[in-house]
Design an enzyme around this catalytic site. Structure first.
Site, short mmCIF file in Angstrom:
data_model
loop_
_atom_site.label_atom_id
_atom_site.label_comp_id
_atom_site.label_asym_id
_atom_site.label_seq_id
_atom_site.Cartn_x
_atom_site.Cartn_y
_atom_site.Cartn_z
N HIS A 120 -7.05 -0.31 3.49
CA HIS A 120 -6.38 -0.79 2.30
C HIS A 120 -6.64 0.27 1.24
CE1 HIS A 120 -5.95 -5.17 3.67
NE2 HIS A 120 -6.38 -4.46 4.72
N HIS A 125 0.83 -1.21 0.00
CA HIS A 125 0.00 0.00 0.00
C HIS A 125 0.86 1.25 0.00
CE1 HIS A 125 -3.38 -2.47 2.19
NE2 HIS A 125 -3.37 -2.67 0.89
#
Length: 594
Positions: A575, A532
């Site tokens: 996320h 990420h």
């Protein structure tokens, strides 16, 4: 999870709708001049392409370095996602620099390299972060349009909640009023029940003070607690920016898509109001291939992601002057912030051995079981292959009286934001480490959500086909070390709940440690990335820091914007695909209004 690869998964062959106006050679393009040229067909790029091309009078070109996602079975069948990365044609196949905080280890940093970008290759967890995240973004940029009060409307424009594919009753698993039903991206709750589902829920009830049940894990006003995972899956197949935003626009004659074309640099096209304009885009099919050039009459929009975007800016002479000169790149816009401020969520697998054969390890280890699951999915789009890697996850905070806060400020966006995340997976999930030949496993992932470590993306050379040097400098601060240590201890407490007594046997290998030193060693040996990355082209209101302004224009330039996860100055409590979609939806409105 890499055990899937030994089953010789077939990556091609599933029929999907053909893509219209998609080209793999630039000389076949209908034009070499467009109103907007978008670099990167990932989550953000495809949102921008779809929204801008709604106006039939606007011409749009999307340039994607990788191939089409059409017919790539592993990009369609949800549980096969881990077979797409790393070391495949659908991944950029990046490796991080030796991580000083993690025993100088190197590991893969997966990034999707196909239509849909990482939205076609990630693990499909879908939520939006906390309301604090957006309010902090508004504060840092001086633009209230990024506040949660304004951004929440984009959920309904973006999202289309659909029933889980197994048709189970979802009462109490999410709050329907908080979600869109007519948006672009299909999102659903888990569509394949597992034996551990009831155990997770029971543990949250038994340990409610520390692990409260959350009745919607994607409601930004309240994310702390554990509940049911929401995923970008609809009808038992992945929903990506390619299968949603891009495909909905395929029939538009004003939208063209060029695949297998890697952008190598942006070209200056003149001076406008004292700023250098960058409306030329150079690309090539590979090293030593004849390059092509297209022009943007209005804007070039960089949506190449947190690694690709700073790399392209640097190759174009936009970045730290001294670094560029060392590589014999002519500095055109001196900006020390380009490629700086890299931040990523840390993934730490905490693995237990478990009783019986109710884990999914047998499916991943035994070709016969795997084929049975694939047959079920192929014929009905049901079963374990129709599901993502996790049915339940939770976000949590350190206690207010944690000793680490006496040494520095709380790095979370606010009291509604998380310090760490727990992801429950009913199988062995240890990236880069093969599934053992025997045994059944349960993995509790600890993800560091508000890290204070920061790193960089730098060029290795002036060759655009050389991979950049990616150094997130993971777990190099006192806070990060403390938070992960306490996250491991919290996982151990959760796993000690009585609901697990008939399933969990023992902690696996390094997880058995109990002292600070033993847990720190466990962290250093096993931590890697949730992939990420953000921050390398960050938004800011400062004239001397950051890469883009609140309107996402690259500072010191004209005709150039960045729209992707790299503009987030910090990691949101999520996320990152969900927050990236919302940023792109607002960016499309900003561009239209201009």
């Amino acid at each position: 999870m890499r055990g899937l690869t030994v089953l010789h998964v077939v990556l091609f062959g599933l029929a999907t709708p053909s893509l219209a106006r998609t080209y793999d050679q630039y000389w076949n393009l209908p034009s070499l001049s467009y109103d907007y040229v978008i670099v990167g067909a990932g989550a953000a790029g495809n949102v921008i392409a779809s929204r801008l091309s709604e106006n039939s009078g606007i011409s749009v070109l999307v340039i994607e370095a990788g191939p089409s996602d059409e017919g790539v079975t592993a990009a369609i069948a949800p549980l096969l996602a881990p077979t797409l990365t790393p070391n495949t044609p659908y991944d950029w196949n990046y490796t991080v620099a030796p991580q000083v905080g993690l025993n100088n280890r190197q590991f893969a940093l997966p990034r999707g390299r196909l239509l849909g970008g990482s939205s076609s290759a990630n693990y499909m967890v879908h939520h939006f972060g906390s309301s604090d995240d957006y309010d902090k973004l508004a504060s840092l940029t001086g633009d209230n349009g990024w506040s949660w009060a304004n951004m929440k409307k984009y959920i309904f424009k973006h999202e289309k909640i659909v029933p889980p594919n197994d048709g189970h009753d979802t009462t109490g698993q999410y709050i329907p009023a908080n979600h869109g039903t007519t948006g672009m991206l299909s999102v659903s709750l888990p569509g394949n029940s597992q034996v551990i589902d009831a155990k997770v829920t029971a543990a949250s009830q038994q340990l409610a003070a520390e692990f409260p049940y959350m009745n919607d894990t994607a409601t930004p006003e309240k994310i702390i607690g554990i509940g049911w995972t929401q995923q970008s899956i609809g009808g038992g197949v992945r929903s990506s920016s390619s299968t949603s935003y891009l495909r909905s626009a395929n029939s538009r004659p004003n939208l063209s898509v060029l695949i297998n074309a890697q952008v190598t640099r942006l070209l200056p096209t003149g001076i406008e109001n004292g700023k250098l304009a960058f409306r030329g885009v150079m690309f090539a099919n590979g090293p030593n291939q004849i390059p092509g050039v297209v022009l943007a009459k209005k804007e070039v929009i960089l949506s190449a992601g947190s690694i690709g975007t700073p790399q392209i800016l640097l190759l174009s002479g936009i970045g730290p002057q001294a670094d560029l000169q060392k590589l014999h790149i002519l500095p055109l816009v001196d900006n020390p912030s380009v490629g700086d401020n890299l931040s990523d969520h840390v993934l730490l697998p905490n693995i237990y051995t478990v009783k019986g054969s109710d884990s999914l390890d047998g499916v991943f280890r035994d070709p016969a079981q795997f084929q049975t699951a694939m047959n079920t999915w192929t014929t009905s789009k049901k079963g374990p292959i129709a599901n993502g890697v996790t049915n339940q996850l939770g976000f949590f905070r350190l206690p207010k009286n944690a000793t680490i806060f006496s040494k520095g400020a709380d790095p979370a966006s606010g009291p509604k934001s998380a310090h760490w995340e727990m992801i429950v997976c009913n199988f062995w999930l240890n990236p880069g480490v093969a599934l053992p030949a025997n045994g059944s496993f349960l993995t509790f992932i600890s993800a560091l959500i508000s890290p204070t470590s920061r790193g960089t993306v730098k060029l290795a050379s002036s060759d655009p086909f050389d991979k950049p040097i990616i150094d997130p400098r993971m777990v190099t601060t006192d806070f990060d070390k403390f938070a992960l240590r306490e996250a491991v201890r919290a996982v151990k407490r959760f796993a000690s709940a009585s609901s697990w007594s008939d399933y969990i046997i023992a902690p696996y290998q390094t997880l058995a440690g109990t002292t600070d030193d033993e847990i720190d060693s466990h962290v250093r040996q096993l931590s890697s990335t949730v992939f990420h990355p953000v921050g390398t082209a960050a938004m800011s209101s400062s004239s001397s820091k950051g890469v883009v302004d609140s309107q996402l224009k690259v500072k010191g330039t004209a005709g150039l914007r960045v729209v992707d996860a790299s503009v987030w100055p910090f990691l949101p409590s999520a996320h990152t695909q969900g927050p990236t979609y919302l940023v792109a939806e607002r960016a499309a409105d900003i561009i239209k209004s201009a």
